[in-house]
Design an enzyme around this catalytic site. Sequence first.
Site, PDB file in Angstrom:
ATOM      1  N   LYS A  29       0.821  -1.221   0.000  1.00 21.02           N
ATOM      2  CA  LYS A  29       0.000   0.000   0.000  1.00 21.02           C
ATOM      3  C   LYS A  29       0.848   1.262   0.000  1.00 21.02           C
ATOM      4  O   LYS A  29       0.565   2.223   0.735  1.00 21.02           O
ATOM      5  CB  LYS A  29      -0.961   0.006   1.188  1.00 21.02           C
ATOM      6  CG  LYS A  29      -1.924  -1.162   1.210  1.00 21.02           C
ATOM      7  CD  LYS A  29      -2.831  -1.103   2.421  1.00 21.02           C
ATOM      8  CE  LYS A  29      -3.707  -2.336   2.519  1.00 21.02           C
ATOM      9  NZ  LYS A  29      -4.513  -2.353   3.747  1.00 21.02           N
TER      10      LYS A  29
ATOM     11  N   LYS B 253     -14.500  -3.068   3.123  1.00 23.23           N
ATOM     12  CA  LYS B 253     -13.349  -2.978   2.241  1.00 23.23           C
ATOM     13  C   LYS B 253     -12.361  -1.949   2.786  1.00 23.23           C
ATOM     14  O   LYS B 253     -12.732  -1.006   3.472  1.00 23.23           O
ATOM     15  CB  LYS B 253     -13.791  -2.577   0.827  1.00 23.23           C
ATOM     16  CG  LYS B 253     -14.771  -3.550   0.175  1.00 23.23           C
ATOM     17  CD  LYS B 253     -14.134  -4.903  -0.110  1.00 23.23           C
ATOM     18  CE  LYS B 253     -15.057  -5.803  -0.922  1.00 23.23           C
ATOM     19  NZ  LYS B 253     -16.203  -6.315  -0.160  1.00 23.23           N
ATOM     20  N   ASP B 254     -11.107  -2.128   2.432  1.00 23.77           N
ATOM     21  CA  ASP B 254     -10.025  -1.310   2.950  1.00 23.77           C
ATOM     22  C   ASP B 254     -10.178   0.150   2.539  1.00 23.77           C
ATOM     23  O   ASP B 254     -10.610   0.459   1.432  1.00 23.77           O
ATOM     24  CB  ASP B 254      -8.689  -1.854   2.451  1.00 23.77           C
ATOM     25  CG  ASP B 254      -7.534  -1.424   3.328  1.00 23.77           C
ATOM     26  OD1 ASP B 254      -7.219  -0.226   3.327  1.00 23.77           O
ATOM     27  OD2 ASP B 254      -6.949  -2.287   4.005  1.00 23.77           O
ATOM     28  N   ARG B 255      -9.785   1.032   3.433  1.00 26.79           N
ATOM     29  CA  ARG B 255      -9.813   2.464   3.142  1.00 26.79           C
ATOM     30  C   ARG B 255      -8.628   2.882   2.279  1.00 26.79           C
ATOM     31  O   ARG B 255      -8.770   3.707   1.373  1.00 26.79           O
ATOM     32  CB  ARG B 255      -9.791   3.236   4.467  1.00 26.79           C
ATOM     33  CG  ARG B 255      -9.759   4.749   4.309  1.00 26.79           C
ATOM     34  CD  ARG B 255      -9.754   5.412   5.673  1.00 26.79           C
ATOM     35  NE  ARG B 255      -9.802   6.859   5.563  1.00 26.79           N
ATOM     36  CZ  ARG B 255      -9.861   7.664   6.618  1.00 26.79           C
ATOM     37  NH1 ARG B 255      -9.871   7.175   7.835  1.00 26.79           N
ATOM     38  NH2 ARG B 255      -9.892   8.976   6.446  1.00 26.79           N
ATOM     39  N   HIS B 256      -7.465   2.328   2.561  1.00 27.77           N
ATOM     40  CA  HIS B 256      -6.243   2.738   1.874  1.00 27.77           C
ATOM     41  C   HIS B 256      -6.035   1.874   0.638  1.00 27.77           C
ATOM     42  O   HIS B 256      -5.087   1.096   0.539  1.00 27.77           O
ATOM     43  CB  HIS B 256      -5.051   2.633   2.825  1.00 27.77           C
ATOM     44  CG  HIS B 256      -5.256   3.400   4.088  1.00 27.77           C
ATOM     45  ND1 HIS B 256      -5.238   4.770   4.135  1.00 27.77           N
ATOM     46  CD2 HIS B 256      -5.528   2.988   5.349  1.00 27.77           C
ATOM     47  CE1 HIS B 256      -5.459   5.177   5.376  1.00 27.77           C
ATOM     48  NE2 HIS B 256      -5.648   4.117   6.127  1.00 27.77           N
TER      49      HIS B 256
END
Length: 349
Positions: free
Chosen positions: A22, A90-93
């Site tokens: 990320k 779901k992932d923020r980043h």
Amino acid sequence: MSQWRLDWPTSGGSRIASGRLKTAPGDFIVDELLELPESNSDVEADAVAGSGEHLCLKLEKVGDNTEYVARELARMADCRNFDVGFCGLKDRHAVTRQWFSLYRPGSEAQDAALIREIAARWPVLAASRQVRKLRRGDHSGNGFVITLRGVTGDHPAIEGALNRLADIGAPNYFGPQRFGIGGANLDRAMSHDPTTLNRRGRPGGKGRGGKNRAGSEGAKNVLYFSAARSWLFNEVLAARVEDGSWVEPKATGPLWGDGGTTASGALETLERGVVAQTPGLAALFSATRMKPERRPLAVKPENLVWQWLSEDSLELAFLLLPGQYATTVLSDIFELEDMSLGRHNEQQG
């Protein structure tokens, strides 16, 4: 504060490479897999395909977590937060594409205007009218395209490990983020009254700002006890990884509950022996009504492919079933440095 193990043995004994995860949102792409009848990608059409009381939209988001987007959609659609459904967090980043459902009975004529308003915030990739609300686990899985940067390690060894991953999978651990910093969620579980999980919040019991105190506290308790049973599962799985039995066909491990485990014979003896090493956590579940469940010990990515973008940048693509975690899969091979940690820690409103 207790000392909790938060790193468990890998299938190969040790990780053979490292990489940065990320570095940018585009390095972690998640595409939710959900086939809705009569959905269409022509979101600028005057009428949405399908019929039913729920307007379903597939959005692409960057930098926003699922629950924040759901609250914003409820505000924009003038409906209750409860009336917005989704299949999973779901992932923020990351760059994530997922479906949301909005309860809008009799409002078909206003769909196009609402979609245009939403599209000003998040790209709308598809739309459909459906008869039921989307719920957790309704999707068939998630597709991932992940780019690791700064990869160190021998390329042939990494590719050999990836071939092995595609063949037998990886230990299906819960990720350390579930347990809080330093295992803080486990400490909180130990300090809570387990019987609170058996109580329901008093209707109308609201504190300052109109928030239901009982409901908020109950949600936190569920989080802490979920962390506790996840940690016990990881401990049992670690024992199975160490003795090599985790790869047995259809092998499962315990999600501890009232009565402990549903296993019998030698497997029951092993699982109870592992859990007995942490009697404080084990005792929590004797006072709850949590039903013992089972979870697969292995997670196997489907359609795993990869390519080297440069000497130290590796792109991987694969599919996972609902409830399986990409970082768990990759952590069996790579020591991952999550570059998103520490960023944007302010709470979204």
